[in-house]
Design an enzyme around this catalytic site. Structure first.
Site, PDB file in Angstrom:
ATOM      1  N   GLU A 129      10.300  28.455   4.802  1.00 40.11           N
ATOM      2  CA  GLU A 129      10.637  28.952   3.467  1.00 40.11           C
ATOM      3  C   GLU A 129       9.563  29.903   2.935  1.00 40.11           C
ATOM      4  OE1 GLU A 129      13.509  28.649   2.421  1.00 40.11           O
ATOM      5  OE2 GLU A 129      14.192  27.070   3.770  1.00 40.11           O
ATOM      6  N   HIS A 171      10.482  33.442   3.890  1.00 42.65           N
ATOM      7  CA  HIS A 171      11.446  34.042   2.948  1.00 42.65           C
ATOM      8  C   HIS A 171      10.750  34.421   1.638  1.00 42.65           C
ATOM      9  CE1 HIS A 171      14.822  33.162   5.492  1.00 42.65           C
ATOM     10  NE2 HIS A 171      14.720  31.849   5.377  1.00 42.65           N
TER      11      HIS A 171
END
Length: 448
Positions: free
Chosen positions: A22, A25
């Site tokens: 994550e 991202h």
């Protein structure tokens, strides 16, 4: 206690990998000027959170089986005109592709960094010198004999039995020729034979054993060196210094023979004949069960007194900071290749889909790798990180790979796919992912 350790190992393992994924991202989204509303490790209600100066909420949620980065997005609600330039949907397809690809990329970067660290820190491994060769096996047909050191499999260098295991996993189900480069008293040479569709059983895959190989081992007496508090060995009355003479009436030749008996007897009562000083005792022990690399094994919570490998059997593996870089890339590519080959073989039927694993298997392997030490845990994290990266790059709607396909089509057509097409893709993707999750969990339960 074992269940608690397994659950904690799963939480730590997934927490590390999800955070890395994550963060990829998140970092690229920030660089592209997208406002990130929430960075969450886990799903559900946050159990901890805080905000940074950009207004992003960093949260740890109650269900530790994933995570997400929530961005400002016009598809999820109205966006004020003065913030529209910060919305994910306002960015060109190239930037959206970069944001979607950044999560898997972070997984690969982490694996490279992990292998680089191991290469620089260094580790000692036991040389892959062959022990007993199973008669009539592929190894026997190839011409492998006890005492040979294996240097290459199919032209690729190997320094440990783990390396050989990984190479053989790639070849399962194939018909072609396999080659081993070995050395013995007659020098170095290459041995070859055909695989003829060599298969691994679904219930207990053991590439080395089913190929006919076993490692050469030193003579180690079956003497107890340590007893884990609260374990089955302690409950049975075993003590440090005990010498195990027989199990269920069968003589125990050495420590490895004892380990084999215990591993093959999860939750089955064993009668051990033990010498303690001048006395001979009979004790009953029932090994507990745990899963190691997808295989159920028994264990009792006892360790060997001391294993002293001959110096000529040990190999010190260490690289300088620069030399470690290509080695780290090579190790990561090896994991990538193995995962891709496994997916391809499952699709074509050369490998059974029962090899798919879910959270239960991951938890057990994570716990075993944590218990085995720093090197094994880092290797497990690196391999799982590569697998997570590849899984997310599959062109399935819902996954990062599906989003990349959508944005690529949009860049080519110069307009996005219709909402109806995207909604249909979303339903298909959800159905595929749920099917895979249910099937993987079913496989886990069948292994219990």
């Amino acid at each position: 206690m074992d269940i608690l350790q397994t659950v904690l190992a799963l939480i730590v393992t997934l927490g590390i990998l999800v955070t890395i994924h994550e963060f990829g991202h998140f970092w690229v989204a920030r660089k592209c000027g997208v406002r990130v509303l929430r960075f969450s490790v886990g799903f559900g209600n946050p159990i901890w959170s805080r905000y940074d100066r950009h207004g992003t909420e960093f949260a740890i949620a109650a269900i530790p089986l994933g995570g997400y980065v929530k961005m400002l997005d016009e598809r999820e609600g109205p966006v004020p005109d003065d913030q529209r330039h910060e919305a994910f949907t306002s960015k060109p397809p190239g930037q959206r592709i970069a944001i979607a690809a950044a999560g898997p990329a972070a997984n690969f970067i982490f694996a490279i960094a992990a292998y680089w660290l191991l290469s620089v820190v260094g580790f000692t491994t036991v040389a892959p010198v062959t022990g007993e060769i199973a008669e009539g096996s592929i190894a026997d047909r190839m011409g492998l004999r006890s005492g040979m050191e294996i240097h290459q499999v199919d032209g690729r260098n190997v320094t440990s039995w783990r390396d050989i295991n990984m190479r053989l996993l790639e070849r399962a189900g194939e018909q072609d020729e396999v080659s081993f480069t070995i050395s013995d008293g007659q020098g170095e040479r290459t041995l070859t034979t055909t695989l003829n569709g060599w298969q691994l059983p679904d219930d207990n895959p053991d590439p080395l054993g089913q190929f006919g190989l076993s490692p050469l081992r030193p003579d180690v007496p079956a003497q107890i060196g340590q007893v884990v508090s609260g374990g089955r060995a302690e409950a049975a009355g075993l003590q440090e210094g005990d010498r195990v003479l027989a199990a269920n009436g069968e003589p125990v030749a050495d420590w490895f023979a004892l380990v084999e008996v215990i591993q093959q007897s999860p939750e089955q009562s064993l009668e051990l004949r033990v010498r303690r000083g001048d006395d001979t005792l009979t004790l009953q022990v029932t090994p507990a069960v745990r899963e190691v690399e997808g295989v159920e094994q028994g264990y009792v919570g006892a360790g060997v007194a001391q294993v002293s490998w001959p110096d000529n059997m040990l190999r010190e593996v260490r690289y300088g900071p620069l030399a470690a870089i290509p080695n780290a890339f090579s190790e990561t590519w090896s994991d990538t290749r193995l995962t891709l080959v496994a997916i391809q073989k499952m699709i074509t039927g050369l490998l059974s889909p029962t090899n798919l694993s879910g959270p239960i298997t991951i938890a057990r392997v994570a716990e075993a790798s944590v218990s085995s030490g720093f090197e094994d845990f880092v290797r497990f994290l690196a391999y799982l990180s590569v697998s997570l990266g590849i899984l997310n790059l599959l062109p399935i709607p819902v996954l990062d790979g599906g989003h990349i396909v959508y944005y690529t089509i949009e860049a080519i057509r110069r307009r996005p796919l219709s909402e109806q097409v995207q909604a249909l893709g979303l339903r298909i993707g959800m159905a595929m992912i749920l099917t895979l999750m249910v099937f993987a969990l079913y496989n886990d339960l069948m292994r219990l």
